[in-house]
Structure formats: C-alpha cells, structure tokens
Write an enzyme that holds these catalytic residues in place. Sequence first.
Site, mmCIF file in Angstrom:
data_model
loop_
_atom_site.group_PDB
_atom_site.id
_atom_site.type_symbol
_atom_site.label_atom_id
_atom_site.label_comp_id
_atom_site.label_asym_id
_atom_site.label_seq_id
_atom_site.Cartn_x
_atom_site.Cartn_y
_atom_site.Cartn_z
ATOM 1 N N LYS A 110 0.818 -1.215 0.000
ATOM 2 C CA LYS A 110 0.000 0.000 0.000
ATOM 3 C C LYS A 110 0.859 1.276 0.000
ATOM 4 C CE LYS A 110 -2.312 0.120 3.770
ATOM 5 N NZ LYS A 110 -2.177 1.276 4.640
ATOM 6 N N ARG A 151 -0.992 -8.722 13.873
ATOM 7 C CA ARG A 151 -1.327 -7.537 13.065
ATOM 8 C C ARG A 151 -2.457 -7.853 12.095
ATOM 9 N NH1 ARG A 151 4.137 -5.736 10.435
ATOM 10 N NH2 ARG A 151 2.952 -3.966 9.656
ATOM 11 N N ARG A 185 -9.104 3.832 10.117
ATOM 12 C CA ARG A 185 -8.780 2.441 10.402
ATOM 13 C C ARG A 185 -9.983 1.702 10.988
ATOM 14 N NH1 ARG A 185 -3.287 1.097 10.359
ATOM 15 N NH2 ARG A 185 -1.943 2.893 10.719
ATOM 16 N N ARG A 245 13.501 -9.699 12.235
ATOM 17 C CA ARG A 245 13.106 -8.618 13.150
ATOM 18 C C ARG A 245 11.827 -9.024 13.883
ATOM 19 N NH1 ARG A 245 11.766 -3.198 10.923
ATOM 20 N NH2 ARG A 245 10.248 -4.576 10.007
ATOM 21 N N ARG A 272 11.209 -12.058 5.356
ATOM 22 C CA ARG A 272 12.223 -10.996 5.401
ATOM 23 C C ARG A 272 13.344 -11.321 6.389
ATOM 24 N NH1 ARG A 272 9.003 -5.384 4.861
ATOM 25 N NH2 ARG A 272 8.544 -5.752 7.055
#
Length: 226
Positions: free
Chosen positions: A16, A174, A91, A163, A130
């Site tokens: 996004k 999330r 949101r 991370r 990642r």
Amino acid sequence: MSELNLVLLGPPGSGKGTQGERLRDDLRLPYYATGDILRAAVRDETELGRTAKEYMDRGDLVPDEVIVGVIAERIDSEEAADGFILDGFPRTVPQAEALGAKLGELGRALTGVLLIDVSDEEVMRRLGGRRTCERNGHVFHVEFNPPEREGVCDIDGSPLIVRDDDKPEVIRKRLETYHSKTEPLVDHYNVQSLLRRIDGAAPPAEVADALSRTLATLRMEADEAV
Ligand SMILES: [Zn+2]
C-alpha cells in the site's frame, strides 16, 4: 475536472505504501500517511497538534475527532484542492464516520476507496520471509531476494536476523487487528458504492496498472456526476 479524494486500504504487507507514493507522483496529489501528519502537526504546534500532544503526553490514545481535525487541516488547504490520498486513516468504522462528517462540513466527499487485497497466506509469505542485516539494516527475502550465503548479509557479512515485526506470531497479531478493526470498513464503504477492490497478489507493476485503470473509471464517473 472534479476532485479525486481517495482512501487506500490494505493489510500490512500489501504494498500500500509503495503504491500510495506512486499514485502521489502520477496524480500529483498530496499523499497523507496519517501517522506522519499527526507527528507533523505536533511538531509544527498547530492548535490541533497541541491538543493531540496533550493526549500523547498522558499516554492516552488521541480521540478520533482530534485526528480527523488534524487531517481536515491538511485536506482544507490549497495543496489538496484537487484531491488527496489518505493512507492509515480511517482504520475503524467510527473513524470513517467522523471523516465523512468532517468532509461533509467542508462540502466535499470521498471519490473512492481503493482496497489492495492480499490473502493472509501471501502476507505471511512476504513479511515472514524478510531477513534483516543485524548491523546495517540491509533487507533480504528468503524467496524473493535471497542472500548468496544463507543467514549472511551480502554487503557487509553481518548475520541476518528476523526482526520482531517480521516474526510469524507478530504478523498474525497484526492481521487479526486488521481483520477485526479495519475489515468492517470494507463493508462500510462497499455499501456506499465507494469501494474498489484491486488484486494485490500480482507483481507491483501490475497492481499499479490496475490502480490506474480503476482511477480512470472513478474520474470518469465523478465527472459525469458533476
Ligand atoms: Zn548488511
């Protein structure tokens, strides 16, 4: 030509932010990543920025009306006369309602809400893969951009780590927040015929093309409605 007042929606890892910046450049519209706007209002000590800071200093959440006020300061300015792109706000449904009311006061309305749709599995794959260089933050991906030697940064030889933000349990959390809080917005805007769904699983260039086509249609419809 009519205004192009847009909201971008999508889960974490949907691309996004990248698409928003591309739209900003293509459309020459201001792009408001709302976390940044709030910080800027606090930094510039606007009246609403000071109000927001009082809440933040107390460790409280900044109320929706205050955030909407901060965003309205920006929307109701010369730079946003032809439109704007909002990312990160609203949101929740109450925030969307507050935004709608505020836009109404300004004699404006949203032109479209662009949902960049990506499945949970794809988000897990993108974010969970990642690997970040411990020393200098260089970013790799086990699948899309693997380092030459597993677990070692190509650039400086530092160890690659996952991370905290990229740990599966954190990504899942999330996604849960996204589904419970933000997804009702999809219905909210769908009912208002503002929602446009874009398949975010495609490569970024294709997503950008799909967005451009959607915007061309939106613009045509908006011009016809004037
Ligand atoms: Zn490195």
